[in-house]
Design an enzyme around this catalytic site. Structure first.
Site, PDB file in Angstrom:
ATOM      1  N   ASP A  16      -3.399  65.160 -25.128  1.00  0.00           N
ATOM      2  CA  ASP A  16      -2.874  65.359 -26.484  1.00  0.00           C
ATOM      3  C   ASP A  16      -3.061  66.773 -27.013  1.00  0.00           C
ATOM      4  OD1 ASP A  16      -5.582  65.380 -26.759  1.00  0.00           O
ATOM      5  OD2 ASP A  16      -5.612  64.241 -28.618  1.00  0.00           O
ATOM      6  N   PRO A  68     -11.262  65.934 -20.332  1.00  0.00           N
ATOM      7  CA  PRO A  68     -10.270  66.328 -21.337  1.00  0.00           C
ATOM      8  C   PRO A  68     -10.916  66.829 -22.622  1.00  0.00           C
ATOM      9  CG  PRO A  68     -10.432  63.948 -21.223  1.00  0.00           C
ATOM     10  CD  PRO A  68     -11.512  64.486 -20.351  1.00  0.00           C
TER      11      PRO A  68
END
Ligand code: FAD
Length: 682
Positions: free
Chosen positions: A62, A398
């Site tokens: 994202d 991430p």
């Protein structure tokens, strides 16, 4: 069984593969725009295959770095990121509240810091789901080049000629066309669960593989193959490479949901205003309530709720919160069984962390669980014919939003090099620089990630016990700011970056002190002499495969400068000059485009009197827009442009500056404009 041949076969249509295809589409579109209707356009023939039934629809990465938005701008699609993404303005740190009884837990906002230092980029840092990013790239492929991903294509065998130069298509790949039920993928009944694609150990096996339809199998021959097929890459295995590095020691849950909560800024009462303003605060909460491992972060993300496969895009687009929850630690060699991870368990863990605050997830968009391990391949290619990119050659946590960005930037680096070699405008040896440049980036990224992941997973310091202090966390976060924006990359000397230390080929870095050789060409505004618009100069560096010479001659009203410019242009435009030498067709700016920035009021630049090579070139149709000539001047709206100051350009009566910029916006070298021959030799 059908047979076909292509220049480039791309295996895998995640961010890395799609970005490569989109870049090739853009390059093809440029050449098509220079071709008369009915004539064959110069074209890179590529195919992109993926074994899953369709693209990612929810979840996954994202984070969108500033540098990636800049690159999207060069493809003409940054506006979609800016429009749909959530801009990250600040990072807010929460820590255990020492004034609350530690048995009960408690959170306290301890600090807010700016997310992107001013001047880092024209763009900000955005949060946007991978599903949307993939869609933008797919749209670009379709609009620019009428190309698509071929889904449900599973490569089953690979061969490469021993002497790769002995034949036009040294690579042979056999592919099986899968029936939808065979794909292991992205469309299982529970579309909320991303566990099927996580890196966790799966106990289930596909038990009902139907007999493949042999007639539908296909053999593809290719000049080059690029494996963008993720962490469990098939291509990587075919060329005998493996990911090496730390095995995972923590595992995390990720949830995209609309929470009902009273935790600080996550309060849902301002739902409506959030949608209006789209401003975003990134929250890292480092929390402890007896268990030292519990850490999480919240960030706001725009998601498409309830989107079933095939449903209309963006049917229910809403803002959600994404949160990461550390679920546990692993012993060496231990693996998590994905069947044991449920959304209820992840939420339960999150609730225990934010206690005594309330946290409920009424509407869950997506969740997954993954193990964190930093791994890297020794090399990213075989015989400069087969390459791997993205998660296929490096994996990491991430935490700092690097995964999707780094993967796309890998293929940004590779795409133009492949295109130049296939078009015959660069020597094949240029391809070796993909490995040297991107391996170094991946190596640095993994070091950075190790530090960041260590801090996230580390025990926060409390009044009673030592641990990761907030100051330590903040200091690293700030220091790594350039990394998290993607603007820190500096490629080392190679055939496509001049050697600064040895000042090879007569480079003169001191003529442009604001430009870093090996780094990306930064943004400063100038005024377009034709349209009077204030233009961000970096935005003129479109990713259409062309090199650019940015000329900064100085003030053309000065006769000495004007005379010098004439002689520089004679050199540039001569039969033996750099431009004609490297432009095999008559389309004179199709390999190298010259953009000129004058230190002159724009209305005093006599455009028609300028040397031909500086003027914009006409495509077969349409009128040139004078969009190659710029001036440092007043804008009607934004004050004075200060390109010469911004780039630190030294230009006077005797010398101006010529900056050579690669097709991926990285600066290859800086020369005196009077040394154009040296630039040509380079
Ligand atoms: P992928 O996105 O993995 O794409 C690989 C593609 O290849 C897939 O479409 C797959 O179907 C296809 N493929 C695989 N094998 C074959 C084959 N044999 N033949 C044909 N096709 C094949 N990053 C972040 O920055 N933030 C996050 O929160 C985040 N969360 C993640 C959660 C999960 C569950 C996963 C798996 C990854 C997450 N990432 C996150 C990482 C990020 O998604 C990846 O770094 C990024 O997607 C890598 O892009 P890629 O194109 O290299 O590989």
């Amino acid at each position: 069984m059908s047979n076909s041949a292509v220049d480039i076969l791309i295996v895998g249509a995640g961010p890395a593969g799609l970005f490569l295809a989109a870049q090739l589409a853009k390059i093809n579109a440029f050449h098509a725009s220079r071709t008369r209707v009915g004539e064959p356009a110069k074209r890179i023939d590529y195919r992109i295959v993926d074994k899953a039934e369709h693209k990612v629809l929810v979840g996954h990465a994202d984070g969108f770095q500033c540098r990636t938005v800049e690159v999207f701008q060069s493809l003409g699609i940054a506006h979609r990121v800016v429009h749909e993404g959530c801009e990250v303005a600040e990072v807010v740190f929460y820590n255990p509240d020492p004034d609350v009884d530690s048995g009960k837990g408690g959170l306290k906002e301890t600090q807010r810091v700016i997310d992107t230092e001013p001047g880092t980029s024209f763009f900000r840092h955005y949060l946007l789901g991978q599903a949307r990013v993939e869609q933008f790239l797919l749209d670009l492929m379709r609009e620019e080049d009428n190309t698509f991903v071929e889904q449900l294509m599973d490569p089953t065998s690979f061969e490469m000629a021993d002497d790769v130069n002995s034949t036009e298509y040294p690579i042979t790949v056999k592919l099986r066309h899968l029936a939808p039920s065979v794909s292991d993928g992205k469309n299982k009944e529970d579309s909320k669960s991303g566990l099927y694609r996580s890196n966790l150990f799966a106990t289930e096996t596909v038990s009902t593989v139907p007999e493949p339809d042999k007639d539908a199998d296909e053999v593809i021959k290719a000049r080059y193959m690029v494996g963008c097929d993720g962490a469990r890459s098939w291509v990587r295995k075919q060329i005998g490479l493996e990911l090496k590095g730390d095995s995972a020691n923590t595992y995390w849950g990720v949830v995209d949901a609309i929470p009902i909560t009273d935790v600080g800024i996550l309060s849902t009462s301002d739902q409506y205003s959030r949608l209006l303003t789209k401003t975003f605060l990134l929250v890292f909460a480092i929390v402890t309530n007896n268990s030292p491992e519990e850490c999480h972060s919240f960030r706001r993300i725009r998601v498409d709720f309830n989107r079933a496969p095939g449903a209309r895009l963006c049917s229910v687009s809403r803002l959600a919160e994404r949160f990461y929850v550390q679920l546990g630690r692993l012993e060496p060699g231990e693996r998590v069984n994905r069947n044991e991870v449920t959304i209820e368990k992840i939420i339960e863990k999150a609730q225990s962390i934010v206690k005594p605050y309330r946290l409920e997830c009424a509407d869950v968009e997506w969740y997954t669980c993954y193990e964190i391990g930093q791994r890297l391949c020794d090399t990213f290619e075989k015989q400069e014919r087969v390459f791997i990119a993205g998660d296929a050659c490096h994996t990491h946590s991430p935490k700092a939003g690097q995964g999707m960005n780094t993967s796309m930037m890998d293929t940004y680096n590779l795409g133009w090099k492949l295109a130049s070699v296939i078009h015959g405008t660069a020597h094949p040896s240029i391809l070796s620089t993909y490995q040297t440049e991107r391996h170094a980036v991946a190596n640095d990224l993994i070091e950075f990630d190790r530090k960041i992941a260590g801090l996230f997973s580390g025990k926060p310091a409390t009044r009673e016990e030592a641990g990761v202090s907030l100051d330590e966390f903040h200091a690293l976060w700030k220091k790594m700011g350039k990394w998290t924006t993607g603007t820190a990359i500096e490629y080392a000397q190679s055939s496509v970056v001049a050697n600064v230390k040895q000042q090879s080929f007569g480079i003169r870095p001191e003529l442009a002190t604001g430009i870093l050789i090996g780094s990306h060409f930064e943004n400063h505004p100038a005024i377009c002499c034709g349209t009077a618009q204030d233009i961000q100069l970096q935005h003129r560096l479109i990713s259409d495969g062309r090199w650019r010479i940015m000329l900064y001659p100085g003030d053309i009203r000065n006769p000495a400068v004007s005379d010098r410019l004439k002689s520089v242009c004679e050199n540039l435009d001569g039969d033996d000059g750099i431009i004609r030498r490297y432009t095999p067709t008559g389309d004179i700016d199709s390999v190298i485009q010259v953009l000129t920035v004058f230190a002159t009021p724009r209305l005093e630049v006599e455009k028609q009197a300028l040397p031909e090579i500086l003027k914009p070139k006409r495509s077969p149709y349409g009128v040139p827009a004078w969009d190659t000539i710029f001036a440092d001047d007043k804008s009607h709206h934004t004050g004075d442009s200060k390109a010469y100051i911004g780039y630190g350009i030294k230009a006077d009566n005797d010398v101006g500056c010529a900056v050579l910029v690669r097709p991926d916006q990285y600066v290859a070298g800086v020369w005196a404009d009077t040394d154009i021959e040296k630039l040509g030799e380079y």
